[in-house]
Design an enzyme around this catalytic site. Sequence first.
Site, PDB file in Angstrom:
ATOM      1  N   GLU B 269      23.237 -35.121  28.677  1.00 19.68           N
ATOM      2  CA  GLU B 269      23.963 -35.457  29.660  1.00 19.68           C
ATOM      3  C   GLU B 269      25.291 -35.371  29.275  1.00 19.68           C
ATOM      4  O   GLU B 269      26.136 -35.301  30.178  1.00 19.68           O
ATOM      5  CB  GLU B 269      23.576 -36.814  29.857  1.00 19.68           C
ATOM      6  CG  GLU B 269      23.667 -37.424  31.309  1.00 19.68           C
ATOM      7  CD  GLU B 269      23.111 -38.905  31.473  1.00 19.68           C
ATOM      8  OE1 GLU B 269      23.240 -39.940  30.735  1.00 19.68           O
ATOM      9  OE2 GLU B 269      22.363 -38.899  32.392  1.00 19.68           O
ATOM     10  N   HIS B 290       1.979 -28.060  14.093  1.00 19.52           N
ATOM     11  CA  HIS B 290       0.857 -27.643  14.491  1.00 19.52           C
ATOM     12  C   HIS B 290       0.748 -27.551  16.335  1.00 19.52           C
ATOM     13  O   HIS B 290      -0.319 -27.294  16.807  1.00 19.52           O
ATOM     14  CB  HIS B 290      -0.375 -28.552  14.354  1.00 19.52           C
ATOM     15  CG  HIS B 290      -0.683 -28.597  12.638  1.00 19.52           C
ATOM     16  ND1 HIS B 290      -1.769 -27.981  12.166  1.00 19.52           N
ATOM     17  CD2 HIS B 290       0.002 -29.298  11.878  1.00 19.52           C
ATOM     18  CE1 HIS B 290      -1.638 -28.241  10.919  1.00 19.52           C
ATOM     19  NE2 HIS B 290      -0.679 -28.930  10.741  1.00 19.52           N
ATOM     20  N   LYS B 401      20.584 -39.580  43.253  1.00 20.60           N
ATOM     21  CA  LYS B 401      20.566 -41.070  43.451  1.00 20.60           C
ATOM     22  C   LYS B 401      20.850 -41.262  44.974  1.00 20.60           C
ATOM     23  O   LYS B 401      20.352 -42.084  45.461  1.00 20.60           O
ATOM     24  CB  LYS B 401      21.587 -41.507  42.557  1.00 20.60           C
ATOM     25  CG  LYS B 401      21.553 -41.801  41.081  1.00 20.60           C
ATOM     26  CD  LYS B 401      22.569 -42.567  40.672  1.00 20.60           C
ATOM     27  CE  LYS B 401      22.288 -42.548  38.872  1.00 20.60           C
ATOM     28  NZ  LYS B 401      23.419 -43.272  38.424  1.00 20.60           N
TER      29      LYS B 401
END
Lengths: 428, 428
Positions: B269, B290, B401
């Site tokens: 951010e 792995h 938003k």
Amino acid sequence: MEVDIGNALGTQPGLTEETLDRLDDRVADADDRIARGMADDEFGYASLNLPETADPAAIRAAVEPFDEPEAVLTVGIGGSALGAATLADALESDVDAYFLDNVDPDAVDALLASLPLEEVVVNVVSRSGTTAETLANFLVVREAMADAGVDWTERTLVTTGESGNLRRLAETHDLPALDVPEGVPGRFSVLSTVGLAVAALQGHDVEAVLAGGRDGMASLAGSLRESPAYAYGATTYALAERGALTNAFMPYSESLETFAEWFAQLWAESLGKDGLGQTPARALGATDQHSQLQLYRAGPADKLVTLVRPRERADSRIPETDLEGLSYLGGSSLGDLLDAEFAATEASLAAADVPNVRVEIDRVDERALGELLYGMEAACVLYGELASVSTFTQPAVEWGKKAARGLLGGGDFPEAEAVADKREFRID
Amino acid sequence: MEVDIGNALGTQPGLTEETLDRLDDRVADADDRIARGMADDEFGYASLNLPETADPAAIRAAVEPFDEPEAVLTVGIGGSALGAATLADALESDVDAYFLDNVDPDAVDALLASLPLEEVVVNVVSRSGTTAETLANFLVVREAMADAGVDWTERTLVTTGESGNLRRLAETHDLPALDVPEGVPGRFSVLSTVGLAVAALQGHDVEAVLAGGRDGMASLAGSLRESPAYAYGATTYALAERGALTNAFMPYSESLETFAEWFAQLWAESLGKDGLGQTPARALGATDQHSQLQLYRAGPADKLVTLVRPRERADSRIPETDLEGLSYLGGSSLGDLLDAEFAATEASLAAADVPNVRVEIDRVDERALGELLYGMEAACVLYGELASVSTFTQPAVEWGKKAARGLLGGGDFPEAEAVADKREFRID
């Protein structure tokens, strides 16, 4: 499983309808290759036959002695744990599932101290029977059981290859034992004994998971326009070729958070070779809108975002409120809010020309999960064909395994000597 | 905190000693700029003053009414949750910490159903008091408490800005309330009320965390050769400029897994803007050897790997065994194994010319965590200066938003209309 690649067209990087047409000829060829591999049960391709070759009766028989355990503790790492963990974390059960998939002493000790070992089934999974982390943990678990006065031979299920340490151990102590399937790399083993034994112990419908896998098999076809799995594999491949070297994989459901980890192993270990591949970046919607979305929208144009969600779920109403400016939330639901965030994020990426792909399932249940897991495996195999990489091997991890073994005194390995030659440049 | 950048020299991409010399002139200039910002308590730079400006007495006073709760439930998202969660997951406590940082109805309902609400402190955190996810969850939590016959006004702590919904709520009901500090973006707020209230409720030594932060402050200097934080920031910046657009961030301690998530927000951010930035890929050692190591070693040369570990920890002996080929493990310890894996992975990346950086702390405790968190923040600010980006803002998340709010009927926003225009290309 439904895939929507509309937001991968005209983005940066991005595809066009013409690209898809050209690509589709190659998809047809790759589908032929995959079908031949499946018909011959070739190494790796055999994974895509598991929905038909896995034997749920054998799994049920192996878990039958452990009638209603309180919890299942799986000792395994990588592909020996992630498939089972994906199902365990997606589906609700009264039987808790735990995974020892690391060798952090604090974490191992804390987990063992918290478990009622006399009520726990230990599920130890290693094809070779020599995986250092798994066997070390198993030795620790066995001692903890002995210390707690529990007969470990009564509480242990083994899943392993035809021969080796764990197979001999199972024979010596007459433990229930399951076979790791032939020709199936660990990261492709979720629809086998490796992924399904825990599901069976938790009381999940293993047949339904396999039926979902067969739904996935049935939807393979010679065109990306007809097969959701191939649409996903071809789109991600073509975007990677055009610069989308990161695949931010973002389910909008907490129950699918571990699925994103499973996907990350599948994608990284299968496709990350010869300088090619695509880095999976695990994310979670809506939470990571407040963490990663700034980067996805405005950072380097080197990524695609995969948005995954179930179309149906239980919901929870948001109470009405007199808090100022929040009345729009009242009477709505958490599910509405999550759906709005999903749609808004998808559109916000598209508006910024960031390619994104939507993957949807009907709901989070056994059958849909079986189809989703199968679909992502088929997508990965197709991507590997298109990129001409060796999808089913993982040669680059051998170096480190030898070095670690050498450092612990398990043999002479030149790799261990390289560790001592590290170039230091320390700032403290 | 100690940083070793030796394995970022001569790799691909990689640096040379001469690059570091040239870079160091710019580090000196950036350090001047940062020092001025701190001296003036400028927006964002004020975060780096928190070890001196945070008021532990105010935090202690606010949590004092909640004498020995059974658990703390934080309702917050992004920077309002991740700092507190990092400390909670790193340090052991008898007081459990939970976080509602998503609006998944199943997960919210399951968590609330499992908690003894009469023994829980609810810690609601939002600077503006209007964060949709946080306020929706808080309304749901408040109703759940009412349904359980619990007086929420007796069990709620508020952390918010000087004005707004939550501030008024606190005043109306005389709730303990903490101030979100001025000039500090959420992702830089761990060393403030936002990150430390939960730590205080869990009985951790908040003063020691801040003392660690002051250790970090004291180690800032005008040269990357003298400051571990700046060495990390300058190295990651220079590698990104040379093509390392992904930073695989891999702690070798389960207790630091959430720290990797906190780092991922900080990095993404703050630095993901103007087409620049570096994608944080969260990983965990040794488990992800792995899963991800194949890709890191053999995939595209577009990444660096950050390996983080504590030098000291509790350990657990591996029992002796007669299992064939495993005798080398017996008598060793899980910690030895983890350390060998760490060294082997580091060397294996270096042998494949993949740049990697080692970050070490003495042990996972309050003071070392304070220094580590501060160091990473300072590294991020330095990177932002070198890249000339607006480190402390997050403009690209506003679009989504607005779209989400519009979709929920919270006002007229053109962004919400764009959602309906989505280009579809569905395969099912």
